[in-house]
Design a protein around this motif. Structure first.
Motif, PDB file in Angstrom:
ATOM      1  N   TYR A  24       0.831  -1.202   0.000  1.00  0.00           N
ATOM      2  CA  TYR A  24       0.000   0.000   0.000  1.00  0.00           C
ATOM      3  C   TYR A  24       0.868   1.255   0.000  1.00  0.00           C
ATOM      4  N   THR A  26       4.754 -13.139  14.582  1.00  0.00           N
ATOM      5  CA  THR A  26       3.382 -13.659  14.688  1.00  0.00           C
ATOM      6  C   THR A  26       2.538 -13.120  13.554  1.00  0.00           C
ATOM      7  N   GLY A  82      -1.610 -13.131  11.852  1.00  0.00           N
ATOM      8  CA  GLY A  82      -3.008 -13.541  11.763  1.00  0.00           C
ATOM      9  C   GLY A  82      -3.294 -13.799  10.294  1.00  0.00           C
ATOM     10  N   ALA A  83      -4.199 -12.978   9.726  1.00  0.00           N
ATOM     11  CA  ALA A  83      -4.560 -13.179   8.321  1.00  0.00           C
ATOM     12  C   ALA A  83      -3.627 -12.423   7.362  1.00  0.00           C
ATOM     13  N   GLY A  84      -2.728 -11.611   7.895  1.00  0.00           N
ATOM     14  CA  GLY A  84      -1.775 -10.894   7.036  1.00  0.00           C
ATOM     15  C   GLY A  84      -2.422  -9.783   6.222  1.00  0.00           C
ATOM     16  N   THR A  85      -3.405  -9.094   6.803  1.00  0.00           N
ATOM     17  CA  THR A  85      -4.037  -7.982   6.074  1.00  0.00           C
ATOM     18  C   THR A  85      -3.546  -6.618   6.562  1.00  0.00           C
ATOM     19  N   GLY A  86      -2.572  -6.620   7.451  1.00  0.00           N
ATOM     20  CA  GLY A  86      -2.036  -5.337   7.934  1.00  0.00           C
ATOM     21  C   GLY A  86      -1.432  -4.558   6.779  1.00  0.00           C
ATOM     22  N   ASN A  87      -1.473  -3.237   6.863  1.00  0.00           N
ATOM     23  CA  ASN A  87      -0.972  -2.483   5.718  1.00  0.00           C
ATOM     24  C   ASN A  87       0.222  -1.594   6.037  1.00  0.00           C
ATOM     25  N   GLN A  92       3.447  -4.785   9.175  1.00  0.00           N
ATOM     26  CA  GLN A  92       3.597  -5.213  10.578  1.00  0.00           C
ATOM     27  C   GLN A  92       4.010  -6.673  10.691  1.00  0.00           C
ATOM     28  N   THR A 120     -11.681  -5.002   6.537  1.00  0.00           N
ATOM     29  CA  THR A 120     -11.225  -6.356   6.180  1.00  0.00           C
ATOM     30  C   THR A 120     -11.875  -7.423   7.061  1.00  0.00           C
ATOM     31  N   SER A 141      -8.179 -11.439  11.437  1.00  0.00           N
ATOM     32  CA  SER A 141      -8.352 -12.155  12.709  1.00  0.00           C
ATOM     33  C   SER A 141      -8.478 -11.154  13.854  1.00  0.00           C
ATOM     34  N   SER A 172      -6.738  -0.698  14.510  1.00  0.00           N
ATOM     35  CA  SER A 172      -7.144   0.329  15.473  1.00  0.00           C
ATOM     36  C   SER A 172      -8.656   0.489  15.584  1.00  0.00           C
ATOM     37  N   GLY A 173      -9.364   0.524  14.488  1.00  0.00           N
ATOM     38  CA  GLY A 173     -10.808   0.748  14.569  1.00  0.00           C
ATOM     39  C   GLY A 173     -11.416   0.603  13.206  1.00  0.00           C
ATOM     40  N   ILE A 181      -0.555 -12.818  21.790  1.00  0.00           N
ATOM     41  CA  ILE A 181      -1.900 -12.814  22.386  1.00  0.00           C
ATOM     42  C   ILE A 181      -2.537 -14.177  22.111  1.00  0.00           C
TER      43      ILE A 181
HETATM   44  P1  FAD Z   1      -2.004  -9.413  10.640  1.00  0.00           P
HETATM   45  O1  FAD Z   1      -1.796  -8.514   9.481  1.00  0.00           O
HETATM   46  O2  FAD Z   1      -1.713 -10.849  10.415  1.00  0.00           O
HETATM   47  O3  FAD Z   1      -1.167  -8.911  11.884  1.00  0.00           O
HETATM   48  C1  FAD Z   1      -1.173  -7.569  12.250  1.00  0.00           C
HETATM   49  C2  FAD Z   1      -0.125  -7.351  13.349  1.00  0.00           C
HETATM   50  O4  FAD Z   1      -0.574  -7.975  14.534  1.00  0.00           O
HETATM   51  C3  FAD Z   1       1.244  -7.964  13.032  1.00  0.00           C
HETATM   52  O5  FAD Z   1       2.237  -7.131  13.536  1.00  0.00           O
HETATM   53  C4  FAD Z   1       1.257  -9.270  13.782  1.00  0.00           C
HETATM   54  O6  FAD Z   1       2.561  -9.639  14.155  1.00  0.00           O
HETATM   55  C5  FAD Z   1       0.395  -8.926  14.977  1.00  0.00           C
HETATM   56  N1  FAD Z   1      -0.351 -10.073  15.503  1.00  0.00           N
HETATM   57  C6  FAD Z   1      -1.185 -10.896  14.826  1.00  0.00           C
HETATM   58  N2  FAD Z   1      -1.716 -11.801  15.665  1.00  0.00           N
HETATM   59  C7  FAD Z   1      -1.193 -11.554  16.884  1.00  0.00           C
HETATM   60  C8  FAD Z   1      -1.314 -12.173  18.165  1.00  0.00           C
HETATM   61  N3  FAD Z   1      -2.123 -13.203  18.375  1.00  0.00           N
HETATM   62  N4  FAD Z   1      -0.576 -11.676  19.196  1.00  0.00           N
HETATM   63  C9  FAD Z   1       0.245 -10.614  19.022  1.00  0.00           C
HETATM   64  N5  FAD Z   1       0.394  -9.992  17.846  1.00  0.00           N
HETATM   65  C10 FAD Z   1      -0.307 -10.454  16.788  1.00  0.00           C
HETATM   66  N6  FAD Z   1      -7.248  -1.742  10.021  1.00  0.00           N
HETATM   67  C11 FAD Z   1      -8.080  -1.080  10.844  1.00  0.00           C
HETATM   68  O7  FAD Z   1      -7.803  -0.962  12.035  1.00  0.00           O
HETATM   69  N7  FAD Z   1      -9.243  -0.522  10.363  1.00  0.00           N
HETATM   70  C12 FAD Z   1      -9.621  -0.636   9.071  1.00  0.00           C
HETATM   71  O8  FAD Z   1     -10.706  -0.212   8.704  1.00  0.00           O
HETATM   72  C13 FAD Z   1      -8.743  -1.323   8.170  1.00  0.00           C
HETATM   73  N8  FAD Z   1      -9.062  -1.448   6.861  1.00  0.00           N
HETATM   74  C14 FAD Z   1      -8.217  -2.127   6.042  1.00  0.00           C
HETATM   75  C15 FAD Z   1      -8.552  -2.280   4.676  1.00  0.00           C
HETATM   76  C16 FAD Z   1      -7.689  -2.929   3.807  1.00  0.00           C
HETATM   77  C17 FAD Z   1      -8.089  -3.106   2.362  1.00  0.00           C
HETATM   78  C18 FAD Z   1      -6.465  -3.451   4.300  1.00  0.00           C
HETATM   79  C19 FAD Z   1      -5.527  -4.179   3.393  1.00  0.00           C
HETATM   80  C20 FAD Z   1      -6.129  -3.322   5.645  1.00  0.00           C
HETATM   81  C21 FAD Z   1      -7.001  -2.669   6.520  1.00  0.00           C
HETATM   82  N9  FAD Z   1      -6.710  -2.555   7.883  1.00  0.00           N
HETATM   83  C22 FAD Z   1      -7.550  -1.876   8.712  1.00  0.00           C
HETATM   84  C23 FAD Z   1      -5.549  -3.239   8.451  1.00  0.00           C
HETATM   85  C24 FAD Z   1      -5.861  -4.715   8.855  1.00  0.00           C
HETATM   86  O9  FAD Z   1      -6.699  -5.323   7.894  1.00  0.00           O
HETATM   87  C25 FAD Z   1      -6.571  -4.847  10.179  1.00  0.00           C
HETATM   88  O10 FAD Z   1      -5.929  -4.133  11.189  1.00  0.00           O
HETATM   89  C26 FAD Z   1      -6.750  -6.313  10.596  1.00  0.00           C
HETATM   90  O11 FAD Z   1      -7.520  -6.364  11.754  1.00  0.00           O
HETATM   91  C27 FAD Z   1      -5.453  -7.053  10.833  1.00  0.00           C
HETATM   92  O12 FAD Z   1      -5.766  -8.390  11.133  1.00  0.00           O
HETATM   93  P2  FAD Z   1      -4.892  -9.586  10.553  1.00  0.00           P
HETATM   94  O13 FAD Z   1      -5.409 -10.857  11.139  1.00  0.00           O
HETATM   95  O14 FAD Z   1      -4.806  -9.550   9.099  1.00  0.00           O
HETATM   96  O15 FAD Z   1      -3.486  -9.230  11.211  1.00  0.00           O
END
Ligand code: FAD
Length: 458
Positions: free
Chosen positions: A36, A77, A79-84, A87, A142, A147, A156-157, A208
């Motif tokens: 991104y 660590t 989760g679903a890897g959707t962080g932007n 991270q 997402t 996750s 964050s929110g 976590i």
């Molecule tokens: P991941 O990307 O897998 O991990 C995120 C971070 O958390 C990493 O640093 C990872 O190491 C850590 N982590 C994961 N699991 C654990 C655990 N169990 N213990 C400790 N650390 C952990 N974010 C928002 O807040 N609001 C939005 O509206 C939003 N919109 C998005 C839209 C798009 C199109 C995209 C691509 C991203 C968006 N995001 C948004 C970012 C992201 O999708 C969210 O924050 C989502 O909740 C991350 O979840 P994940 O499972 O994909 O986490």
């Protein structure tokens, strides 16, 4: 890592299907949505882990961490890897700890608190909560993929924040349990204020493994799109709805033209040259909202029932950080910022930004409630990327005129705008990960006791 490490970790997990060493698959598990940001793309391309392990419970996590601690192996660590912000990208190789198989919801308690494993998908939790009369207080756009653990670790929110604040507000995260990276990994319970030591720490100071998340009573929602002749008129109306507690809403998103033109699947609701507002509003207030929009000079281009995440169109798919994705699909030169405007001077701030940057910045506003209950104009503006210098000039200018920026183009916890002066996240890292093996390189203020990571996979 050498072959004995791979063999040892495989035997700790004890099930072939939950250990991945095939490089092309490990590479997929090493990526998130870091691209991104054109700045992060340059920094993080090609960073990959060496093995993916998929634990089923915290005992397996403790066993993996105990081994990695003894061998100075980095653990990232995921989760679903959707962080932007990159991270979840391993900067120093090592183990990728994929928690998506830990996906149980233990309970939706009668007091509206969900007790869950970290790998529960937010969409699943929303659906299960709904069956008991509850819903998520806030969620990222997402929701279907992301996750709960990843949301707490890196998000964050989002949708719902206009009414319920962000994850860090209003005791939404009641408690969590983390596993530490020590010679003998412990399971530590954090409750109340202590959850902030771990929230949004990107997995740098503990894993976590269990979450107590407060929900909101479920509401019967509808969706609505209103179009206005100018961004100013759209902003005025959206601000009125967002800040008036009389409206029960879950989403109030305002887009400057031409952002709506990027939303190909819902283009028919976006008249040429108009600014749009996307709402999720209580069904009982839908017709009042439509009338109010018309009285303010707007045109209602869509309204309809919301019956969950399968609703089509699903307006949330175009809001929060999905907006950026649609813009990048239209023209890959687009990127974004994450801002908080001043509720009092917001119009003057808009004017100054437009005067200086013109169409290089397109306003995309997301209203959200802050920790003291005030609804403020947050924003994820779409930015036309010219160069890193120009992007930094825009960030500096925003800050000069009082617009808060959580910079999404940096790859460390502190740089992203969630830094607290007391740096409680760092204090937790010093206690729980003194060697600095958890997601190393992502907490800028941390100095590891042992510099084992420096030679690995640079
Ligand atoms: P991941 O990307 O897998 O991990 C995120 C971070 O958390 C990493 O640093 C990872 O190491 C850590 N982590 C994961 N699991 C654990 C655990 N169990 N213990 C400790 N650390 C952990 N974010 C928002 O807040 N609001 C939005 O509206 C939003 N919109 C998005 C839209 C798009 C199109 C995209 C691509 C991203 C968006 N995001 C948004 C970012 C992201 O999708 C969210 O924050 C989502 O909740 C991350 O979840 P994940 O499972 O994909 O986490």
């Amino acid at each position: 890592m050498d072959p004995t490490d791979i063999a040892a970790l495989s035997s700790i997990i004890g099930e072939e299907a939950r250990v991945v060493t095939e490089p092309s698959v490990v590479e997929q598990f090493s990526r998130d949505f870091y691209w991104y940001s054109p700045v992060l793309r340059k920094q993080l391309d090609g960073k990959i882990g060496e093995i993916v392990v998929q634990p089923l419970n915290k005992q397996e996590i403790q066993n993996v961490l105990r081994y990695c601690h003894g061998r100075d192996i980095a653990v990232t660590t995921r989760g679903a890897g959707t962080g932007n912000y990159g991270q979840a990208i391993p900067l120093h190789g090592g183990v990728i700890l994929d928690l998506m198989r830990m996906d149980k919801i233990d309970a939706i308690q009668p007091d509206g608190v969900a007790v869950c494993d970290p790998g529960v998908r937010l969409g699943v939790l929303e659906n299960e909560a709904h069956k008991c009369g509850w819903e998520l207080r806030c969620y990222p756009s997402t929701i279907v993929k992301a996750s709960l653990g990843g949301f707490l670790g890196g998000g964050s929110g989002g949708i719902g924040s206009v009414a319920n604040g962000n994850l860090r507000d209003f005791n939404t995260v009641r408690a969590l349990e983390v596993v530490t990276m020590e010679p003998e990994p412990r399971v530590v319970f954090h409750e109340g204020e202590a959850v902030h030591e771990i929230l949004h720490a990107w997995g740098t100071n503990g894993i976590i493994t269990r979450i107590w998340l407060a929900l909101a009573p479920a509401v019967d929602w509808s969706q609505c799109v209103a179009a206005f002749g100018s961004f100013d008129a759209a902003f005025d109306f959206s601000e009125r709805v967002a800040t008036d507690a009389g409206w029960t809403k879950r989403l109030v998103t305002t887009f400057e033209w031409p952002i709506p033109s990027f939303f190909t699947p819902v283009r028919q609701y976006a008249p040429e040259d108009k600014s749009l507002i996307f709402f999720m509003i209580a069904t009982e207030q839908l017709s009042s909202l439509e009338s109010a929009a018309r009285q303010s000079g707007g045109e209602v281009t869509y309204s309809g029932a919301y019956y969950g995440l399968r609703t089509r169109p699903l307006l949330s798919d175009y809001t929060w950080n999905h907006t950026t994705l649609w813009a990048m699909t239209a023209d890959e030169a687009y990127t974004y910022l994450q801002c908080g405007f001043d509720p009092v001077t917001v119009r003057e701030q808009f004017r100054q930004l437009k005067e200086r940057f013109g169409k290089e910045i397109l306003f995309h506003m997301e209203f959200m409630k802050n920790g003291v209950g005030q609804v403020i104009p947050g924003a994820i503006p779409v930015v036309y990327f010219v160069s890193e210098d120009r992007l930094n000039e825009m960030i500096d200018f925003c800050r000069e005129i009082g617009v808060f920026v959580a910079n999404p183009h940096v790859n460390n916890v502190e740089g992203g705008g969630r830094y607290r002066a007391d740096n409680i996240q760092l204090l937790a890292k010093q206690r729980y990960d003194p060697k600095g093996l958890l997601n190393p390189g992502k907490m800028a203020t941390f100095q590891p006791q042992i510099h084992a990571m420096e030679t690995k996979n640079q």
